[in-house]
Structure formats: C-alpha cells, structure tokens
Design a protein around this motif. Structure first.
Motif, PDB file in Angstrom:
ATOM      1  N   ILE A  76       0.862  -1.192   0.000  1.00  0.00           N
ATOM      2  CA  ILE A  76       0.000   0.000   0.000  1.00  0.00           C
ATOM      3  C   ILE A  76       0.902   1.248   0.000  1.00  0.00           C
ATOM      4  O   ILE A  76       1.897   1.307   0.745  1.00  0.00           O
ATOM      5  N   SER A  77       0.545   2.239  -0.809  1.00  0.00           N
ATOM      6  CA  SER A  77       1.358   3.467  -0.819  1.00  0.00           C
ATOM      7  C   SER A  77       0.991   4.318   0.402  1.00  0.00           C
ATOM      8  O   SER A  77      -0.114   4.200   0.950  1.00  0.00           O
ATOM      9  N   GLU A  78       1.917   5.184   0.804  1.00  0.00           N
ATOM     10  CA  GLU A  78       1.620   6.076   1.934  1.00  0.00           C
ATOM     11  C   GLU A  78       0.405   6.930   1.634  1.00  0.00           C
ATOM     12  O   GLU A  78      -0.410   7.211   2.507  1.00  0.00           O
ATOM     13  N   SER A  79       0.279   7.362   0.366  1.00  0.00           N
ATOM     14  CA  SER A  79      -0.835   8.262   0.037  1.00  0.00           C
ATOM     15  C   SER A  79      -2.193   7.551   0.109  1.00  0.00           C
ATOM     16  O   SER A  79      -3.209   8.180   0.362  1.00  0.00           O
ATOM     17  N   ASP A  80      -2.204   6.228  -0.066  1.00  0.00           N
ATOM     18  CA  ASP A  80      -3.476   5.474   0.014  1.00  0.00           C
ATOM     19  C   ASP A  80      -3.726   4.893   1.401  1.00  0.00           C
ATOM     20  O   ASP A  80      -4.809   4.360   1.669  1.00  0.00           O
ATOM     21  N   ALA A  81      -2.723   4.952   2.277  1.00  0.00           N
ATOM     22  CA  ALA A  81      -2.750   4.150   3.516  1.00  0.00           C
ATOM     23  C   ALA A  81      -3.994   4.388   4.377  1.00  0.00           C
ATOM     24  O   ALA A  81      -4.596   3.430   4.882  1.00  0.00           O
ATOM     25  N   MET A  82      -4.405   5.638   4.527  1.00  0.00           N
ATOM     26  CA  MET A  82      -5.500   5.916   5.463  1.00  0.00           C
ATOM     27  C   MET A  82      -6.837   5.342   4.970  1.00  0.00           C
ATOM     28  O   MET A  82      -7.759   5.167   5.766  1.00  0.00           O
ATOM     29  N   LYS A  83      -6.913   5.027   3.664  1.00  0.00           N
ATOM     30  CA  LYS A  83      -8.152   4.426   3.129  1.00  0.00           C
ATOM     31  C   LYS A  83      -8.357   3.008   3.693  1.00  0.00           C
ATOM     32  O   LYS A  83      -9.456   2.464   3.643  1.00  0.00           O
ATOM     33  N   TYR A  84      -7.273   2.390   4.157  1.00  0.00           N
ATOM     34  CA  TYR A  84      -7.349   1.025   4.676  1.00  0.00           C
ATOM     35  C   TYR A  84      -7.697   0.977   6.163  1.00  0.00           C
ATOM     36  O   TYR A  84      -7.842  -0.094   6.733  1.00  0.00           O
ATOM     37  N   VAL A  85      -7.810   2.162   6.776  1.00  0.00           N
ATOM     38  CA  VAL A  85      -8.094   2.228   8.220  1.00  0.00           C
ATOM     39  C   VAL A  85      -9.601   2.228   8.444  1.00  0.00           C
ATOM     40  O   VAL A  85     -10.312   3.088   7.925  1.00  0.00           O
ATOM     41  N   LEU A  86     -10.060   1.237   9.249  1.00  0.00           N
ATOM     42  CA  LEU A  86     -11.481   1.201   9.605  1.00  0.00           C
ATOM     43  C   LEU A  86     -11.727   2.049  10.848  1.00  0.00           C
ATOM     44  O   LEU A  86     -12.754   2.705  10.992  1.00  0.00           O
ATOM     45  N   GLY A  87     -10.775   2.011  11.765  1.00  0.00           N
ATOM     46  CA  GLY A  87     -10.923   2.749  13.017  1.00  0.00           C
ATOM     47  C   GLY A  87      -9.742   2.472  13.927  1.00  0.00           C
ATOM     48  O   GLY A  87      -8.677   2.037  13.462  1.00  0.00           O
ATOM     49  N   TYR A  88      -9.981   2.677  15.216  1.00  0.00           N
ATOM     50  CA  TYR A  88      -8.872   2.641  16.177  1.00  0.00           C
ATOM     51  C   TYR A  88      -9.277   1.859  17.423  1.00  0.00           C
ATOM     52  O   TYR A  88     -10.445   1.548  17.623  1.00  0.00           O
ATOM     53  N   THR A  89      -8.292   1.598  18.268  1.00  0.00           N
ATOM     54  CA  THR A  89      -8.561   1.074  19.599  1.00  0.00           C
ATOM     55  C   THR A  89      -7.438   1.548  20.506  1.00  0.00           C
ATOM     56  O   THR A  89      -6.340   1.873  20.035  1.00  0.00           O
ATOM     57  N   LEU A  90      -7.729   1.616  21.781  1.00  0.00           N
ATOM     58  CA  LEU A  90      -6.661   1.891  22.753  1.00  0.00           C
ATOM     59  C   LEU A  90      -6.108   0.531  23.133  1.00  0.00           C
ATOM     60  O   LEU A  90      -6.882  -0.360  23.543  1.00  0.00           O
ATOM     61  N   ALA A  91      -4.821   0.350  22.994  1.00  0.00           N
ATOM     62  CA  ALA A  91      -4.227  -0.965  23.260  1.00  0.00           C
ATOM     63  C   ALA A  91      -3.094  -0.844  24.271  1.00  0.00           C
ATOM     64  O   ALA A  91      -2.431   0.192  24.366  1.00  0.00           O
ATOM     65  N   LEU A  92      -2.895  -1.911  25.015  1.00  0.00           N
ATOM     66  CA  LEU A  92      -1.732  -2.011  25.900  1.00  0.00           C
ATOM     67  C   LEU A  92      -0.836  -3.113  25.353  1.00  0.00           C
ATOM     68  O   LEU A  92      -1.330  -4.192  25.007  1.00  0.00           O
ATOM     69  N   ASP A  93       0.436  -2.801  25.246  1.00  0.00           N
ATOM     70  CA  ASP A  93       1.423  -3.798  24.813  1.00  0.00           C
ATOM     71  C   ASP A  93       2.150  -4.252  26.078  1.00  0.00           C
ATOM     72  O   ASP A  93       3.245  -3.774  26.387  1.00  0.00           O
ATOM     73  N   MET A  94       1.509  -5.169  26.826  1.00  0.00           N
ATOM     74  CA  MET A  94       2.102  -5.621  28.086  1.00  0.00           C
ATOM     75  C   MET A  94       3.375  -6.432  27.775  1.00  0.00           C
ATOM     76  O   MET A  94       3.388  -7.257  26.855  1.00  0.00           O
ATOM     77  N   THR A  95       4.415  -6.157  28.539  1.00  0.00           N
ATOM     78  CA  THR A  95       5.746  -6.675  28.198  1.00  0.00           C
ATOM     79  C   THR A  95       6.447  -7.252  29.425  1.00  0.00           C
ATOM     80  O   THR A  95       6.514  -6.578  30.474  1.00  0.00           O
ATOM     81  N   ASP A  96       6.960  -8.470  29.286  1.00  0.00           N
ATOM     82  CA  ASP A  96       7.816  -9.045  30.326  1.00  0.00           C
ATOM     83  C   ASP A  96       9.208  -8.454  30.103  1.00  0.00           C
ATOM     84  O   ASP A  96      10.007  -8.951  29.309  1.00  0.00           O
ATOM     85  N   LEU A 139      -2.295  10.139  24.412  1.00  0.00           N
ATOM     86  CA  LEU A 139      -2.377   8.780  24.951  1.00  0.00           C
ATOM     87  C   LEU A 139      -1.926   8.874  26.403  1.00  0.00           C
ATOM     88  O   LEU A 139      -0.865   9.442  26.678  1.00  0.00           O
ATOM     89  N   TRP A 140      -2.700   8.335  27.301  1.00  0.00           N
ATOM     90  CA  TRP A 140      -2.315   8.432  28.718  1.00  0.00           C
ATOM     91  C   TRP A 140      -2.564   7.109  29.427  1.00  0.00           C
ATOM     92  O   TRP A 140      -3.393   6.302  28.978  1.00  0.00           O
ATOM     93  N   LEU A 141      -1.840   6.915  30.537  1.00  0.00           N
ATOM     94  CA  LEU A 141      -2.007   5.677  31.321  1.00  0.00           C
ATOM     95  C   LEU A 141      -1.682   5.967  32.784  1.00  0.00           C
ATOM     96  O   LEU A 141      -0.681   6.621  33.088  1.00  0.00           O
ATOM     97  N   LYS A 142      -2.566   5.496  33.665  1.00  0.00           N
ATOM     98  CA  LYS A 142      -2.353   5.630  35.108  1.00  0.00           C
ATOM     99  C   LYS A 142      -2.254   4.245  35.730  1.00  0.00           C
ATOM    100  O   LYS A 142      -2.933   3.312  35.274  1.00  0.00           O
ATOM    101  N   ALA A 198      -6.358   3.645  31.255  1.00  0.00           N
ATOM    102  CA  ALA A 198      -5.670   4.270  30.120  1.00  0.00           C
ATOM    103  C   ALA A 198      -6.697   4.827  29.158  1.00  0.00           C
ATOM    104  O   ALA A 198      -7.858   4.390  29.148  1.00  0.00           O
ATOM    105  N   GLY A 199      -6.253   5.818  28.359  1.00  0.00           N
ATOM    106  CA  GLY A 199      -7.215   6.410  27.440  1.00  0.00           C
ATOM    107  C   GLY A 199      -6.570   7.059  26.234  1.00  0.00           C
ATOM    108  O   GLY A 199      -5.359   7.311  26.173  1.00  0.00           O
ATOM    109  N   VAL A 200      -7.431   7.337  25.264  1.00  0.00           N
ATOM    110  CA  VAL A 200      -7.076   8.115  24.067  1.00  0.00           C
ATOM    111  C   VAL A 200      -7.812   9.443  24.219  1.00  0.00           C
ATOM    112  O   VAL A 200      -9.045   9.479  24.089  1.00  0.00           O
ATOM    113  N   GLY A 201      -7.059  10.506  24.516  1.00  0.00           N
ATOM    114  CA  GLY A 201      -7.695  11.807  24.751  1.00  0.00           C
ATOM    115  C   GLY A 201      -8.890  11.645  25.672  1.00  0.00           C
ATOM    116  O   GLY A 201      -8.835  10.918  26.670  1.00  0.00           O
ATOM    117  N   ASP A 202      -9.992  12.320  25.316  1.00  0.00           N
ATOM    118  CA  ASP A 202     -11.236  12.156  26.095  1.00  0.00           C
ATOM    119  C   ASP A 202     -12.179  11.189  25.386  1.00  0.00           C
ATOM    120  O   ASP A 202     -13.347  11.090  25.730  1.00  0.00           O
TER     121      ASP A 202
END
Ligand SMILES: CC(=O)CC(=O)C(=O)O
Ligand SMILES: [Mg+2]
Length: 213
Positions: A76-96, A139-142, A198-202
């Motif tokens: 996918i080209s950078e100029s087309d990339a956002m067309k492939y986005v359906l939406g978002y989620t707030l995710a945690l990448d928990m790491t050992d 992006l914030w996390l408490k 944790a949250g994405v803005g408000d």
C-alpha cells in the motif's frame, strides 16, 4: 466484545516509535520500523484481567494507539494508507521486561516477552471519524490513579501512513488486523493487585486489573 477481536486476525506491533521511549530504555533510534507479532490469544477486553506470567519478574505497561484495518491490501502506498483504516482502539502492549532484556542480549526474538496470554488488552472499537487527526491525539495511562504515561501521537518517529505502507510491504494486511503503533515514554512495572486505567484523549477510557496467573 469488539468485532476486530472476534475476527481474530493478526496483531502487528511496532517498537521504538517514540524517541523519548527509545531513550528511556537505552535503545538506539530505529532507521526503519521495528516489527514484531503477537498471537490473537494475547487479546483481552474490559471485564478481563491482565495475568502476570508465572515466571515474569518485571511486567511493564505500554499504552499505544491501535489501528484497525478495514480492507485487504499489500504494498500500500503512503498516500493510500488511510483508506485502509477502519478505526482505532486503545491498546496495551504488556511486556515481560526482564525477559525482553535477556532476549535482547542473546539476539533472540521477542515472542515470549510480548506475546503471552493477556498481553494485548484493548478497548472497544473507535470509529475512524471519532479521531479526525490520529497523528495528534493524547495517549495516557495511570497505575493505581497515578499518571505514568502522558504522550501524544504527534511524537511518533514513523507516521501512521508510513507504518501501514511499510507493514503491508512485508505482510498482506487483512480486515480485522490490528497494528500497535508503539508506546510513548513513561513505561514501568505493574504487579498483581494494581489497576491500570488508560485512554485516548477524552474519547475512550479503559480499566484493567492486574492479577496473578
Ligand atoms: C522496547 C519495546 O518494548 C518496544 C515497544 O514495544 C514499543 O512500543 O516501543
Ligand atoms: Mg510496544
């Protein structure tokens, strides 16, 4: 449960995409996106708990913006990339983190320190229109009500279109795939009994308890 979780498609994660975070762990800045994969058994949603792996001595939180893919695409080209986005989620990448340090020293892959069960808590699905500028969102996390991470996606080293384009040149992206875009600085340890908010803005806020396995 969010439909992208039920779809059970791949989770592609990006590491060291914020300079301050790379610095806090003593890592060099990447010259191209650093990718790793998590299995879909890593997913949990609100109402479930993050389980500390039995052998883990230092479990770290990482808050990240997740991109949910809506259409199949490769190269996918950078100029087309956002067309492939359906939406978002707030995710945690928990790491050992202790295990990751050990693996890094041996030059071994990160699957076991990043892909264990419950290592990918996610919020419900955020429709694309709710985040008109994903490249400028807080992006914030408490942990136990104390702010630990407070960053902004404007500080990403590689932009979201660049990540989509780069990833799709390696792996075909499919509807329901999730891209974790990297964490801002402030990562740190949690233990059983802690509560992560944790949250994405408000726009969205999630709460996950941490428990013994
Ligand atoms: C050092 C890391 O664990 C890389 C990572 O996952 C990140 O978000 O950065
Ligand atoms: Mg991460």
């Amino acid at each position: 449960m969010a439909r992208f979780v039920e779809a059970g498609k791949k989770i592609v994660a990006v590491g060291r995409n914020y300079a301050e975070h790379a610095k806090e762990l003593g890592n060099a800045l990447p010259t191209e996106p650093l990718l790793f994969l998590k299995p879909t058994t890593a997913y949990i949603t609100e109402g479930q708990a993050i389980k500390v792996p039995i052998t883990c001595t230092s479990l770290h939180h990482e808050v990240e913006l997740g991109i949910v893919i809506g259409e199949k695409g490769a190269d996918i080209s950078e100029s087309d990339a956002m067309k492939y986005v359906l939406g978002y989620t707030l995710a945690l990448d928990m790491t050992d983190r202790a295990k990751q340090e050990e693996l890094k020293k041996k030059g071994q892959p990160w699957s076991v320190c990043k892909g264990f069960d419950t290592s990918c808590p996610v919020s419900s699905f955020i429709p694309k229109e709710k985040i008109p500028d994903p490249q400028n969102i807080r992006l914030w996390l408490k942990v136990n009500e104390e702010m630990k991470q407070d960053g902004n996606t404007k500080d990403m080293i590689f932009t979201i279109p660049h990540l989509i384009s780069f990833i799709s040149s390696k792996f075909t992206l499919e509807p329901g795939d999730l891209i974790l875009t990297g964490t801002p600085s402030g990562v740190g340890p949690v233990q059983a009994g802690d509560v992560i908010e944790a949250g994405v803005g408000d726009i969205i806020k999630v709460t996950f308890p941490v428990e013994k396995k």
